[in-house]
Design a protein around this motif. Structure first.
Motif, mmCIF file in Angstrom:
data_model
loop_
_atom_site.group_PDB
_atom_site.id
_atom_site.type_symbol
_atom_site.label_atom_id
_atom_site.label_comp_id
_atom_site.label_asym_id
_atom_site.label_seq_id
_atom_site.Cartn_x
_atom_site.Cartn_y
_atom_site.Cartn_z
ATOM 1 N N LYS A 1 0.815 -1.218 0.000
ATOM 2 C CA LYS A 1 0.000 0.000 0.000
ATOM 3 C C LYS A 1 0.847 1.265 0.000
ATOM 4 N N ASN B 1 -3.404 4.611 2.157
ATOM 5 C CA ASN B 1 -4.544 3.705 2.212
ATOM 6 C C ASN B 1 -4.871 3.052 0.872
ATOM 7 N N THR B 2 -4.143 3.487 -0.182
ATOM 8 C CA THR B 2 -4.448 2.882 -1.473
ATOM 9 C C THR B 2 -3.538 1.691 -1.729
ATOM 10 N N GLU B 3 -4.178 0.619 -2.140
ATOM 11 C CA GLU B 3 -3.426 -0.598 -2.379
ATOM 12 C C GLU B 3 -2.875 -0.573 -3.796
#
Ligand SMILES: Nc1ncnc2c1ncn2[C@@H]1O[C@H](COP(=O)(O)OP(=O)(O)OP(=O)(O)O)[C@@H](O)[C@H]1O
Ligand SMILES: [Mg+2]
Lengths: 240, 308
Positions: free
Chosen positions: A10, A13-15
């Motif tokens: 990540k 919070n973005t994978e």
């Protein structure tokens, strides 16, 4: 030798990687291909253990090299203990140092004086242009020469596993073939290579095996020749 | 006339030595981390106090060492003790206050504010622990008067000047000729790629704070020997001035810190001698302002070339 399993990575919070798995065996050239933003650079940064704030954070999964998990190895020890080097995307050479100083810096933690001398010779043999520019501040090199320096620097760390993030970036076609010839030569001397390329055609001609990455997931894998004839891959990455 | 000029010249060289020694620390930390370490002036103050306690302890004032060690031995021991302990304080602040912010990727502004606050903590921490009474630094070696071209200079004053140039020479060698110095320059250009060379970033940062703080500690010791009255706020104004000197010289360039420190000292001494000491800071800093307007990167500073 290197096995990445269910790696989930990540940025904040973005994978960026949704649980990818792949392996690289000793002496192989393996390539990761994929469109912009697929997660290729993220994969290499994760293996090199470059973490936040600039780098990505591993959320789950494992990276095992020579039987040891790399998850708790600090980035400088990936180089000094695991002997894995990364020539990063965008080169990241030290522009305020000379060409020679850049190479020397990569030997910072090494004690094997004789092997270091051999390695200098090898780098200068592979990239004769660097010899003429030894004393020059490296930011005054052309883009292509900087790329050679970035690869040369990775070699000077004394690693036997080298990750290359778009080493042909900014190289004129002739120099690009020189670069790949140099890498092939290294591989024949026993160097294991994990290579990222925008130019999938060249990468697959050059590598033994490949993985195709699409928005954080591996969508195809196999022998380089197989991939080259795979109709999906052909359509998406080799221009039909 | 000539003897006055020589006398004032030495005063300026002495003052410049303190400014330069402190400015070098600002310069190194800025060069490596792009952090303006506003606590650095107070590290100079810490250095003076560490020197005070080390010297008085060795002279036997607290009882755990018998009095009787000759002054020059006390001085010889106080120098390394001061440099080591002061650098310990500098490194401690780095670990406790700056590193956590850096790891969180905090904006540089927060780091600068944190540094300012650390400086205030050091000043008032000192006040709280030691009280408002000023300490007077013991005299360790006799002041020898040396005659130079009709003017007299004390050996201590001369020592401060000589030490400053020796330290600069040594630092220059470290930065340009050693692998650690090369790594410091590399960090200043591109922190990201340094671990990829197998170099632990933390070691380079600690080494940078070690160099900067030990030089400030040395400056504190030399200052205390020449002006033996210490107070908790002694580093504030000197620190600001040294910082300005580093910027005018071209922050990030150690030559700049040296030249900036001496330039400021010569301006101050010249203005005070020709006009009055009340106008000293007004006129000197107006001139420095002029220099920065003419060359915003400072005398030796180069605009950062963009990396593609
Ligand atoms: N520092 C970062 N912060 C946040 N998101 C990032 C960061 N770096 C990359 N990403 C995101 O992660 C995803 C994967 O990026 P990555 O750089 O790994 O792609 P790539 O396959 O190397 O692409 P390219 O071919 O353009 O180099 C992208 O969606 C990108 O926007
Ligand atoms: Mg990339």
């Amino acid at each position: 030798m290197l096995s990445v399993t269910n790696l989930q990575v990540k940025y904040g919070n973005t994978e960026a990687l949704h649980g990818i798995s792949f392996t690289v065996n000793q002496g192989e050239i393996v390539t990761l291909i994929g469109a912009n933003g697929a997660g290729k650079t993220t994969t290499l940064l994760s293996i090199a253990r470059l973490g936040p704030p600039e780098g990505p954070k591993i959320a789950s999964g494992d990276i095992v090299y020579k039987g040891q998990s790399l998850l708790n190895v600090p980035p400088h020890e990936i180089v000094t203990k695991m002997r894995m080097a990364l020539a990063p995307e965008g080169r990241h050479i030290f522009g305020n140092l000379t060409v020679e100083e850049n190479l020397k810096l990569a030997t910072f933690a090494r004690q094997d004086t004789e092997q270091i001398a051999t390695d200098y010779q090898r780098v200068y043999d592979l990239f004769p242009r660097l010899v003429e520019r030894r004393k020059q501040r490296s930011e005054s090199l052309s883009g292509g020469e900087q790329q050679m320096l970035a690869v040369g620097r990775a070699l000077m760390t004394g690693s036997d596993f080298i990750m290359l993030d778009e080493p042909s970036m900014g190289l004129a076609p002739l120099l690009m073939y020189d670069m790949f010839r140099a890498l092939k030569e290294l591989n024949s001397q026993g160097m294991t290579l994990l290579l990222i390329e925008q130019n999938a055609r060249i990468a697959l001609q050059f590598a033994h095996r490949g993985y195709v990455l699409d928005t954080g997931a591996i969508v195809a894998s196999g022998d380089a020749k197989e991939l080259m004839n795979n109709p999906e891959v052909k359509k998406a990455y080799l221009g039909g | 006339m000539l003897d006055t000029i020589i006398q004032q010249g030495f005063n300026a060289l002495q003052l410049g030595s303190y400014y330069s020694l402190i400015a070098l620390g600002y310069c190194l930390v800025y060069g490596v981390l792009l952090l303006i370490n506003f606590a650095h002036g107070d590290i100079f103050m810490v250095g003076a106090y560490v020197a005070f306690f080390s010297a008085t302890a060795l002279l036997g004032q607290y009882g755990f060492i018998q009095p009787g060690i000759p002054g020059w031995v006390v001085l010889a021991l106080t120098i390394p003790v001061t440099m080591l302990l002061t650098s310990g304080v500098g490194i401690f602040i780095e670990r406790v206050a700056y590193k956590p912010l850096r790891l969180k990727g905090a904006n540089r502004l927060y780091l600068v504010i944190t540094a300012l606050m650390m400086g205030i903590v050091l000043e008032y921490g000192n006040l709280a622990i030691l009280g408002a009474s000023r300490k007077s630094f013991p005299s360790l070696v006799p002041r020898v008067l040396i005659e130079v071209g009709g003017a007299t200079v004390t050996s201590l004053k001369l020592a401060a000047i000589v030490v400053c140039f020796l330290v600069f020479g040594l630092l220059h060698w470290v930065v340009t000729r050693t692998k650690l110095g090369m790594a410091m320059r590399a960090v200043s250009y591109d922190k990201f790629a340094v671990p990829l060379m197998g170099i632990p970033l933390d070691i380079i940062i600690i080494f940078t704070f070690f160099l900067g703080s030990s030089m400030a500690g040395l400056a504190g010791l030399l200052y205390a020997m020449n002006f033996p009255v210490l107070d908790p706020f002694m580093g504030a104004l000197v620190g600001w001035k040294a910082f300005i000197a580093a910027v005018v010289g071209g922050i990030g360039e150690i030559r700049g810190a040296l030249v900036g420190g001496f330039l400021l000292a010569f301006l101050e001494v010249t203005v005070a001698a020709t006009f009055s000491s009340e106008l000293r800071d007004l006129i000197s800093f107006s001139i420095l302002l002029g220099i920065l307007t003419w060359k915003p990167t400072g005398i030796f500073g180069k605009p950062r070339t963009t990396k593609i």
